[in-house]
Scaffold this motif. Structure first.
Motif, PDB file in Angstrom:
ATOM      1  N   ALA A   1       0.821  -1.216   0.000  1.00  0.00           N
ATOM      2  CA  ALA A   1       0.000   0.000   0.000  1.00  0.00           C
ATOM      3  C   ALA A   1       0.851   1.261   0.000  1.00  0.00           C
ATOM      4  O   ALA A   1       0.508   2.254  -0.655  1.00  0.00           O
ATOM      5  N   VAL A   2       1.982   1.250   0.724  1.00  0.00           N
ATOM      6  CA  VAL A   2       2.714   2.509   0.942  1.00  0.00           C
ATOM      7  C   VAL A   2       4.007   2.641   0.153  1.00  0.00           C
ATOM      8  O   VAL A   2       4.521   3.756   0.017  1.00  0.00           O
ATOM      9  N   ARG A   3       4.577   1.556  -0.361  1.00  0.00           N
ATOM     10  CA  ARG A   3       5.929   1.638  -0.919  1.00  0.00           C
ATOM     11  C   ARG A   3       6.039   2.672  -2.050  1.00  0.00           C
ATOM     12  O   ARG A   3       7.077   3.315  -2.225  1.00  0.00           O
ATOM     13  N   GLY A   4       4.999   2.838  -2.830  1.00  0.00           N
ATOM     14  CA  GLY A   4       5.045   3.791  -3.938  1.00  0.00           C
ATOM     15  C   GLY A   4       5.089   5.238  -3.506  1.00  0.00           C
ATOM     16  O   GLY A   4       5.288   6.131  -4.340  1.00  0.00           O
ATOM     17  N   ASN A   5       4.911   5.498  -2.223  1.00  0.00           N
ATOM     18  CA  ASN A   5       4.925   6.872  -1.710  1.00  0.00           C
ATOM     19  C   ASN A   5       6.130   7.171  -0.844  1.00  0.00           C
ATOM     20  O   ASN A   5       6.170   8.215  -0.186  1.00  0.00           O
TER      21      ASN A   5
ATOM     22  N   PRO B   1     -11.887  15.669   1.422  1.00  0.00           N
ATOM     23  CA  PRO B   1     -12.209  15.697   2.863  1.00  0.00           C
ATOM     24  C   PRO B   1     -12.086  14.319   3.514  1.00  0.00           C
ATOM     25  O   PRO B   1     -11.686  14.219   4.687  1.00  0.00           O
ATOM     26  N   LEU B   2     -12.441  13.281   2.773  1.00  0.00           N
ATOM     27  CA  LEU B   2     -12.311  11.930   3.317  1.00  0.00           C
ATOM     28  C   LEU B   2     -10.844  11.599   3.605  1.00  0.00           C
ATOM     29  O   LEU B   2     -10.497  11.055   4.657  1.00  0.00           O
ATOM     30  N   ARG B   3      -9.967  11.937   2.654  1.00  0.00           N
ATOM     31  CA  ARG B   3      -8.531  11.658   2.843  1.00  0.00           C
ATOM     32  C   ARG B   3      -7.978  12.425   4.043  1.00  0.00           C
ATOM     33  O   ARG B   3      -7.248  11.868   4.865  1.00  0.00           O
ATOM     34  N   LEU B   4      -8.323  13.707   4.172  1.00  0.00           N
ATOM     35  CA  LEU B   4      -7.813  14.508   5.289  1.00  0.00           C
ATOM     36  C   LEU B   4      -8.285  13.960   6.629  1.00  0.00           C
ATOM     37  O   LEU B   4      -7.519  13.907   7.601  1.00  0.00           O
ATOM     38  N   ALA B   5      -9.529  13.534   6.677  1.00  0.00           N
ATOM     39  CA  ALA B   5     -10.052  13.019   7.943  1.00  0.00           C
ATOM     40  C   ALA B   5      -9.472  11.660   8.290  1.00  0.00           C
ATOM     41  O   ALA B   5      -9.147  11.378   9.454  1.00  0.00           O
TER      42      ALA B   5
ATOM     43  N   GLY C   1      -5.089  12.439   7.785  1.00  0.00           N
ATOM     44  CA  GLY C   1      -4.446  13.660   8.252  1.00  0.00           C
ATOM     45  C   GLY C   1      -3.539  14.287   7.223  1.00  0.00           C
ATOM     46  O   GLY C   1      -2.813  15.239   7.519  1.00  0.00           O
ATOM     47  N   ALA C   2      -3.542  13.776   5.988  1.00  0.00           N
ATOM     48  CA  ALA C   2      -2.662  14.281   4.926  1.00  0.00           C
ATOM     49  C   ALA C   2      -3.470  14.506   3.657  1.00  0.00           C
ATOM     50  O   ALA C   2      -4.477  13.845   3.413  1.00  0.00           O
ATOM     51  N   SER C   3      -3.003  15.441   2.842  1.00  0.00           N
ATOM     52  CA  SER C   3      -3.723  15.768   1.614  1.00  0.00           C
ATOM     53  C   SER C   3      -3.370  14.859   0.458  1.00  0.00           C
ATOM     54  O   SER C   3      -4.014  14.893  -0.589  1.00  0.00           O
ATOM     55  N   SER C   4      -2.332  14.067   0.616  1.00  0.00           N
ATOM     56  CA  SER C   4      -1.936  13.119  -0.432  1.00  0.00           C
ATOM     57  C   SER C   4      -1.288  11.920   0.228  1.00  0.00           C
ATOM     58  O   SER C   4      -0.948  11.957   1.415  1.00  0.00           O
ATOM     59  N   GLY C   5      -1.099  10.859  -0.542  1.00  0.00           N
ATOM     60  CA  GLY C   5      -0.473   9.665   0.007  1.00  0.00           C
ATOM     61  C   GLY C   5      -0.942   8.418  -0.694  1.00  0.00           C
ATOM     62  O   GLY C   5      -1.471   8.484  -1.818  1.00  0.00           O
ATOM     63  N   PRO C   6      -0.752   7.277  -0.067  1.00  0.00           N
ATOM     64  CA  PRO C   6      -1.161   6.011  -0.665  1.00  0.00           C
ATOM     65  C   PRO C   6      -2.652   5.983  -0.971  1.00  0.00           C
ATOM     66  O   PRO C   6      -3.441   6.714  -0.367  1.00  0.00           O
ATOM     67  N   GLU C   7      -3.039   5.124  -1.896  1.00  0.00           N
ATOM     68  CA  GLU C   7      -4.453   5.015  -2.263  1.00  0.00           C
ATOM     69  C   GLU C   7      -5.282   4.566  -1.062  1.00  0.00           C
ATOM     70  O   GLU C   7      -4.916   3.637  -0.342  1.00  0.00           O
ATOM     71  N   LEU C   8      -6.413   5.232  -0.889  1.00  0.00           N
ATOM     72  CA  LEU C   8      -7.271   4.889   0.248  1.00  0.00           C
ATOM     73  C   LEU C   8      -7.879   3.499   0.111  1.00  0.00           C
ATOM     74  O   LEU C   8      -8.227   2.873   1.122  1.00  0.00           O
TER      75      LEU C   8
END
Length: 448
Positions: free
Chosen positions: A341-345, A413-417, A420-427
């Protein structure tokens, strides 16, 4: 072909830098690919500067790069072998004592330059009689010992540079033994290469002239002349040469910065070649790309900014098995699902710890006042568990018509809640790891 034997012979007088890594990689990976032997040989006869701490640092750096030697040797433990070689050269008339001080030699060099002559040693010591030598020693002088060169053209076919020739008539007879009885690299390296059966000597182009001298010494000791290859040298982006003494681009520093060993290896080996500099899956893949004929003759600039990019690319492709222990050491859980999930970021592996905190919490959600009602509605509409990667799509399919929102107004808004970040791994990958209880709490504005 007989399996090759190669060696890397660093002096434990400082930390290895990427230029040293380049030489180590060429030797180790060629031996690895061809089913040969790779020797790590510490050139530690300089007792004033060599330390066990630096030897241990070299071992750590080699292990970090994944270069595991088949043998480890210390020249300081082989002094009897050098003693024997010296006696053989003396008996053959190839080694002679010289008594000049460094100040006297410098005066002669300056005199020869003024006369338009090359500043080479004039072999004055060969004209000394036994009486002259006895008189000098009675004055307290102790000789250094020089190897008498044949003064001929020495030719070899270089793996990198093609046919090469050094006319040893243009060189000074090299000193092999200092006045204090200690040995110089020119002797110890040759003796070790002969006795360890080294078949290929791959090193920096600053040793080209040494090769003519060393071939003469090898032949004087009745040894087999190895195949030589002299690669171009890495420099700083400014063009300045790398220095162990000054700590330029040391492997220890790069490791502490969080650079990936595979990225360092790829950039150190592929920079200054006609090959594309790109991330590799492992050292075997890098070994397959090794081609001495594709190494440039010009110095190659090593830019740390390129290393940042290559480290990120390397991480993005690493399988979970390659990082399992390292993630555990960082306190990161979640298994393969989290890693994928996270390695690409990630820019550095340590960044995974930050994303694990997002998953595991506690995390304070980021909620704009105008989104509070929307997010409270989202909390009520979360699907029941169990959750898999399909849960996010199912959730959005419910939220879009219920809220009347779409696009960024829906997703952001879903990602921020939730993170806590505006970008990142796919939800879609993170949401099952976060779990329903934490997701619901965060959507309601609670730290979870």
């Amino acid at each position: 072909m007989t399996p090759p034997v190669l060696r890397f012979a660093p002096s434990p007088t400082g930390l290895l830098h990427v230029g040293n890594a380049r030489t180590a990689l060429y030797n180790a990976l060629f031996a690895r690919r061809e089913g040969g032997t790779f020797i790590l040989r510490y050139d530690d006869t300089d007792t004033a500067r060599s330390t066990e701490a630096f030897a241990e640092a070299i071992a750590r750096d080699m292990a970090w790069l994944g270069l595991v030697p088949d043998r480890v040797e210390y020249q300081s433990r082989r002094l009897d072998r050098y003693d024997a070689a010296i006696e053989r050269l003396k008996a053959a008339g190839r080694l002679y004592p010289a008594y000049e001080t460094e100040e006297e030699l410098e005066t002669r060099r300056l005199s020869r330059r003024r006369r338009g002559l090359p500043p080479t040693y004039d072999r004055a010591a060969l004209k000394l009689s036994q009486e002259d030598r006895a008189r000098l020693e009675a004055e307290g002088r102790r000789p250094h010992w020089r190897f008498r060169l044949d003064g001929r053209k020495v030719v070899w076919t270089d793996l990198v540079r093609g046919e090469q020739a050094v006319d040893t008539a243009t060189l000074s007879d090299p000193v092999l033994v200092r006045a204090d009885g200690s040995y110089l690299y020119t002797l110890t390296s040759v003796v070790d290469d002969i006795e360890m059966g080294v078949t290929h000597v791959v090193r920096g182009e600053d040793h080209v002239t040494n090769t003519g001298v060393q071939i003469e010494i090898i032949e004087a000791l009745a040894g087999n002349v190895p195949v030589f290859g002299h690669h171009n040298l890495l420099t700083l982006p400014s063009g300045e040469g790398l220095s162990k003494r000054l700590g330029h681009l040391s492997l220890t520093a790069l490791r502490e910065e969080g650079q990936e060993a595979l990225a360092v290896a790829a950039l150190a080996m592929l920079t200054g070649t006609s090959l594309a500099v790109e991330a590799v899956a492992d050292l075997d893949a890098l070994a397959e790309r090794l081609d001495f004929a594709k190494i440039s003759r010009a110095p190659a600039r090593f830019d740390p900014a390129d290393l940042d990019t290559l480290t990120a690319q390397t991480l993005h492709a690493l399988p979970y098995a390659a990082v399992t222990d390292r993630l555990a050491a960082l306190g990161v859980g979640g298994g393969e699902a989290f890693w994928l999930a996270v390695r690409g970021n990630l820019a550095r592996l340590a960044d995974a710890a930050g994303w694990w905190r997002v998953v595991e919490g506690p995390l304070a959600p980021v909620i704009a006042p105008e989104d509070a009602e929307f997010l409270a509605q989202a909390a009520e509409l979360l699907p029941p568990e169990p959750w898999d990667e399909g849960v996010y799509a199912a959730f959005l399919a419910v939220m879009k018509p219920a809220s009347g929102r779409a696009g960024k107004a829906l997703f952001h808004p879903l990602r921020l809640a939730l993170t806590g970040a505006s970008s990142g791994p796919e939800l879609k990958a993170l949401l099952p790891l976060i779990g329903r209880a934490r997701a619901e709490a965060r959507l309601k504005g609670e730290t979870a």
